[in-house]
Design a protein around this motif. Structure first.
Motif, PDB file in Angstrom:
ATOM      1  N   ALA A 290     -17.434  -9.812  -0.152  1.00 17.91           N
ATOM      2  CA  ALA A 290     -17.753 -11.239  -0.229  1.00 17.91           C
ATOM      3  C   ALA A 290     -16.526 -12.090   0.072  1.00 17.91           C
ATOM      4  O   ALA A 290     -16.617 -13.126   0.739  1.00 17.91           O
ATOM      5  N   VAL A 291     -15.362 -11.652  -0.377  1.00 15.36           N
ATOM      6  CA  VAL A 291     -14.132 -12.430  -0.150  1.00 15.36           C
ATOM      7  C   VAL A 291     -13.681 -12.298   1.302  1.00 15.36           C
ATOM      8  O   VAL A 291     -13.294 -13.288   1.936  1.00 15.36           O
TER       9      VAL A 291
ATOM     10  N   ALA B 179     -18.468 -19.110   1.422  1.00 13.63           N
ATOM     11  CA  ALA B 179     -19.461 -18.194   0.856  1.00 13.63           C
ATOM     12  C   ALA B 179     -18.897 -17.472  -0.366  1.00 13.63           C
ATOM     13  O   ALA B 179     -19.612 -17.253  -1.346  1.00 13.63           O
ATOM     14  N   TRP B 180     -17.624 -17.131  -0.345  1.00  7.58           N
ATOM     15  CA  TRP B 180     -17.045 -16.447  -1.500  1.00  7.58           C
ATOM     16  C   TRP B 180     -16.977 -17.373  -2.711  1.00  7.58           C
ATOM     17  O   TRP B 180     -17.034 -16.916  -3.854  1.00  7.58           O
ATOM     18  N   GLY B 181     -16.872 -18.682  -2.474  1.00  5.32           N
ATOM     19  CA  GLY B 181     -16.877 -19.636  -3.583  1.00  5.32           C
ATOM     20  C   GLY B 181     -18.230 -19.677  -4.279  1.00  5.32           C
ATOM     21  O   GLY B 181     -18.321 -19.765  -5.504  1.00  5.32           O
TER      22      GLY B 181
ATOM     23  N   PHE C 136     -20.327 -17.180  -4.271  1.00  4.84           N
ATOM     24  CA  PHE C 136     -20.401 -15.886  -4.941  1.00  4.84           C
ATOM     25  C   PHE C 136     -19.638 -15.924  -6.262  1.00  4.84           C
ATOM     26  O   PHE C 136     -20.136 -15.465  -7.305  1.00  4.84           O
ATOM     27  N   ALA C 137     -18.431 -16.486  -6.255  1.00  7.43           N
ATOM     28  CA  ALA C 137     -17.620 -16.572  -7.471  1.00  7.43           C
ATOM     29  C   ALA C 137     -18.295 -17.454  -8.521  1.00  7.43           C
ATOM     30  O   ALA C 137     -18.249 -17.152  -9.722  1.00  7.43           O
TER      31      ALA C 137
ATOM     32  N   GLY D 295     -16.567 -13.641   3.682  1.00  8.46           N
ATOM     33  CA  GLY D 295     -17.108 -14.918   3.248  1.00  8.46           C
ATOM     34  C   GLY D 295     -16.338 -16.109   3.759  1.00  8.46           C
ATOM     35  O   GLY D 295     -16.179 -17.088   3.044  1.00  8.46           O
TER      36      GLY D 295
ATOM     37  N   VAL E  88     -17.443  -7.469  -4.251  1.00  5.40           N
ATOM     38  CA  VAL E  88     -16.500  -8.590  -4.382  1.00  5.40           C
ATOM     39  C   VAL E  88     -15.560  -8.625  -3.188  1.00  5.40           C
ATOM     40  O   VAL E  88     -15.323  -9.688  -2.598  1.00  5.40           O
ATOM     41  N   VAL E  89     -15.018  -7.475  -2.809  1.00  5.01           N
ATOM     42  CA  VAL E  89     -14.107  -7.421  -1.655  1.00  5.01           C
ATOM     43  C   VAL E  89     -14.837  -7.850  -0.388  1.00  5.01           C
ATOM     44  O   VAL E  89     -14.306  -8.645   0.409  1.00  5.01           O
TER      45      VAL E  89
END
Length: 135
Positions: A19-20, A40-42, A44-45, A23, A16-17
């Motif tokens: 990706a954020v 990209a983190w969006g 992933f979320a 990302g 998660v870290v």
């Protein structure tokens, strides 16, 4: 098992870290004729949220099936107890009111020979506790 669980939680937190933080790039999404640019983190979320919804749905189905099974077992147990009580009281279930709601338990127990009564236990097949309280 606890150690393995903690390791998996730490690995998920690291993903998660990563990706954020990494990302920041945008991703172009095209679905059902709509174009959407998202970080990209969006994406992933959104995947994590979808997975959690799937997990909640599966848990709800399993809980509902377990509850339905427990209710069926409780009803069968109670029918057997009423049939046993009716046999001990000397009634044959010819009373229409009793015969209608006794159902299969009374019909099955009617053919038993005297003295060969089966005593049902709560949660007959699965070991699940009955939904009612015993006094």
């Amino acid at each position: 098992m606890i150690v393995l669980g903690l390791i998996l939680i730490a690995a998920a937190a690291a993903v998660v870290v990563a990706a954020v933080i990494a990302g920041g790039d945008t991703v172009a999404l095209d679905a059902f004729g709509y174009d959407l640019d998202s970080p990209a983190w969006g994406v992933f979320a959104a995947g994590v949220a979808t997975g959690l919804l799937l997990l909640l749905g599966i848990l709800a189905v399993v809980a509902g099936a377990n509850r339905a099974r427990a209710r069926r077992e409780e009803i069968e147990y109670l029918r057997e107890q009423v049939a046993r009580h009716e046999r001990l009281a000397g009634r044959d279930g010819d009373d229409p009111e009793v015969g209608e709601w006794l159902g299969q338990a009374h019909g099955r127990n009617r053919g038993d020979a005297p003295g060969t009564e089966t005593t049902a236990r709560p949660g007959a097949t699965s070991g699940a506790a009955p939904l009612y309280r015993q006094g």
